[in-house]
Enzyme design. Structure first.
Site, PDB file in Angstrom:
ATOM      1  N   HIS A   1       0.955  -1.188   0.092  1.00  0.00           N
ATOM      2  CA  HIS A   1       0.345   0.353  -0.074  1.00  0.00           C
ATOM      3  C   HIS A   1       1.496   1.529   0.178  1.00  0.00           C
ATOM      4  O   HIS A   1       0.473   2.177  -1.119  1.00  0.00           O
ATOM      5  CB  HIS A   1      -0.803   0.010   1.250  1.00  0.00           C
ATOM      6  N   ASP A   2       1.633   1.719   1.071  1.00  0.00           N
ATOM      7  CA  ASP A   2       2.358   2.529   0.934  1.00  0.00           C
ATOM      8  C   ASP A   2       4.227   2.483   0.369  1.00  0.00           C
ATOM      9  O   ASP A   2       4.521   3.308   0.540  1.00  0.00           O
ATOM     10  CB  ASP A   2       2.541   2.615   2.626  1.00  0.00           C
ATOM     11  N   SER A   3       3.977   1.184  -0.367  1.00  0.00           N
ATOM     12  CA  SER A   3       5.375   0.604  -0.508  1.00  0.00           C
ATOM     13  C   SER A   3       5.549   0.301  -2.375  1.00  0.00           C
ATOM     14  O   SER A   3       5.000   1.256  -3.030  1.00  0.00           O
ATOM     15  CB  SER A   3       5.946  -0.129  -0.038  1.00  0.00           C
TER      16      SER A   3
END
Ligand SMILES: *[C@@H]1O[C@H](CO)[C@@H](O)[C@H](O)[C@H]1NC(C)=O
Ligand SMILES: *[C@@H]1O[C@H](CO)[C@@H](O)[C@H](O)[C@H]1NC(C)=O
Ligand SMILES: *[C@@H]1O[C@H](CO)[C@@H](O)[C@H](O)[C@H]1NC(C)=O
Ligand SMILES: *[C@@H]1O[C@H](CO)[C@@H](O)[C@H](O)[C@H]1NC(C)=O
Ligand SMILES: *[C@@H]1O[C@H](CO)[C@@H](O)[C@H](O)[C@H]1NC(C)=O
Ligand SMILES: *[C@@H]1O[C@H](CO)[C@@H](O)[C@H](O)[C@H]1NC(C)=O
Length: 414
Positions: free
Chosen positions: A213-215
């Site tokens: 998601h954040d990577s």
């Protein structure tokens, strides 16, 4: 807000059950107190299934089929199992898909907001409890079992998010003394693994970095490449176990919402390793497959007509539908009580599930659903293998067909 009471078990449970809201945050002292007093609950059971005895659902985030399939770690893992080439998410963004995986509908959710589903919405937990099949969730970086905050992090980065936690969204789960304690973190996962206290159904959510998601897909692939292989080598974990690795949704909203997915584990016969299966599946197919595998009823929602995993269908004699993929996007939400978008046909009503029929799994509909919604007309045509809404025109015009005992059957979402 939570004072001395926390030192008692009753106080601790009231913290778990506290009705929280998006603004609510827990102080470090409250977290520490709950950690000390709320014990994770890890029931075990051994109910034999037709095609597998344990099911493990692992969700990664927001990646297109091709991007995921090209990642070396995911590609390598998929080769050890069966790649599902036509598995679809239910809509965008994330939270409605997680909600769908637990309850058979997304209730019109087209956002990642704070939602708590009313107590009259049943979930897979109710299905499992009909046969005392132990279930649980493992949410990486959740601070303690049953935590109901919107998010949690002890670093600068996002870690745990409630929107990626299916069962915590439901009052029918959180309004209970024991059920919240079956929603645990990875620390408890490894303890349950070591003590042979894993449930027969588990949902696994890596943290916001590990799940892409954040990577990005490389980071998530690295995580999967570290997390999964040791489990496959663990006889206790892997014996007659089926793992599904899938994605909540694609990254690109204008492309078909087909997500890279594969089945793995000890329940897969040797000759099927490294093969593909092009059957049409959705996140709802998982619920229907679990029901068919363990002889459980349906929730009477979109799991009712969903195709089931081939290995289970072969055992029950169910014939899956073939889909005409022209116009199949499944990238949009139909209007419902938790929609943000105001459609002209906006409907604030909670959808009524089916209460009659045997559904795909062949075991009828859950008693409490029949009782609660008795005599009411189902909102949608839940016998369809493709979720759709005729009123708003969502996912309409999709044709499907199959041949049962030499007789051709056809349908269209309209
Ligand atoms: C995981 O949950 C357990 C039990 O609630 C808690 O004791 C532990 O501190 C949590 N682990 C982390 C890393 O937050
Ligand atoms: C996510 O979990 C991994 C372990 O799987 C850990 O190394 C990492 O620090 C966590 N991410 C964040 C932002 O804390
Ligand atoms: C993915 O993220 C990692 C860690 O931030 C970074 O090293 C790598 O270059 C990124 N890969 C791509 C393809 O963006
Ligand atoms: C999304 O898909 C559309 C249609 O195929 C394409 O034009 C667009 O470039 C894609 N966007 C991204 C971010 O990949
Ligand atoms: C779904 O995909 C279609 C076709 O690319 C596109 O026209 C539509 O805008 C998409 N819907 C959403 C909500 O992005
Ligand atoms: C289910 O609960 C919702 C929200 O409380 C309520 O609006 C609805 O009428 C209930 N449905 C039935 C059939 O009782």
């Amino acid at each position: 807000m939570f004072t001395k009471q926390l030192l008692t078990l009753a106080g601790a449970l009231s913290l778990v059950q506290a009705k929280t809201n998006p603004q609510q945050t827990y102080t470090p002292a409250e977290i520490a107190a709950a950690r000390a007093s709320v014990l994770p609950y890890s029931p075990v059971s051994n109910v034999r299934g037709l095609a597998f005895d344990r099911f493990v659902d692992i969700w990664i985030e927001n990646t297109d089929f091709e991007t995921a399939s090209l990642d070396p770690n995911f590609a390598k893992l998929a080769k050890e199992g069966i790649t599902l080439t036509n598995y679809f998410a239910t809509t965008h963004p994330s939270e409605p898909n997680y909600c769908a995986s637990a309850s058979g509908d997304n209730f019109g959710m087209d956002n990642d907001d704070w939602h708590q589903m009313p107590a009259n919405i049943s979930t897979i937990a109710d299905l499992f409890d009909t046969k005392r099949i132990a279930w649980g969730e493992y949410q990486e970086d959740m601070p303690f079992a049953g935590y109901q905050g919107y998010s949690y992090s002890d670093s600068d980065a996002n870690q745990y998010m409630r929107k990626h936690n299916p069962l915590v969204l439901f009052d029918s789960v959180t309004n209970d003394n024991l059920r919240p304690r079956q929603i645990k973190n990875f620390t408890t996962f490894y303890e349950d693994l070591e003590h042979e206290k894993l449930p027969q159904y588990m949902f696994i959510t890596p943290n916001m970095t590990d799940d892409a998601h954040d990577s990005n897909i490389t980071v998530a692939g690295d995580w999967a490449g570290r997390f999964i292989p040791p489990l496959l080598k663990n006889e206790y974990f892997n014996k007659d176990t089926l793992l599904l690795v899938t994605f909540d949704e694609t990254g690109n909203y204008t492309e078909p919402n087909r997500v890279f997915s594969f089945l793995l584990g000890g329940a897969i016969p040797e000759h099927l390793k490294g093969t593909t299966d092009d059957t049409f599946y959705t996140h709802y197919s998982v619920i229907a497959s679990l029901s068919a595998n363990w002889g459980l009823p349906s929730l009477g929602r979109w799991d009712c007509g969903a195709n089931i995993f081939k290995q289970v269908a072969e055992k029950t004699g169910y014939v899956n539908w073939e889909i005409d993929y022209k116009n199949v996007y499944i990238n949009q939400t139909y209007p419902g009580p938790v929609s943000d978008n105001i459609y002209s046909t906006y409907s604030p009503k909670w959808p009524i599930p089916a209460t009659e029929g045997c559904c795909t799994a062949g075991h009828g509909i859950l008693d409490i659903v029949k009782k609660t919604y008795h005599g009411l007309k189902p909102t949608h045509n839940y016998n369809s293998p493709v979720p759709y809404d005729a009123a708003s025109g969502t996912n309409v015009g999709i044709r499907f067909s199959r041949t049962v005992h030499g007789r051709r059957e056809e349908g269209i979402t309209e």
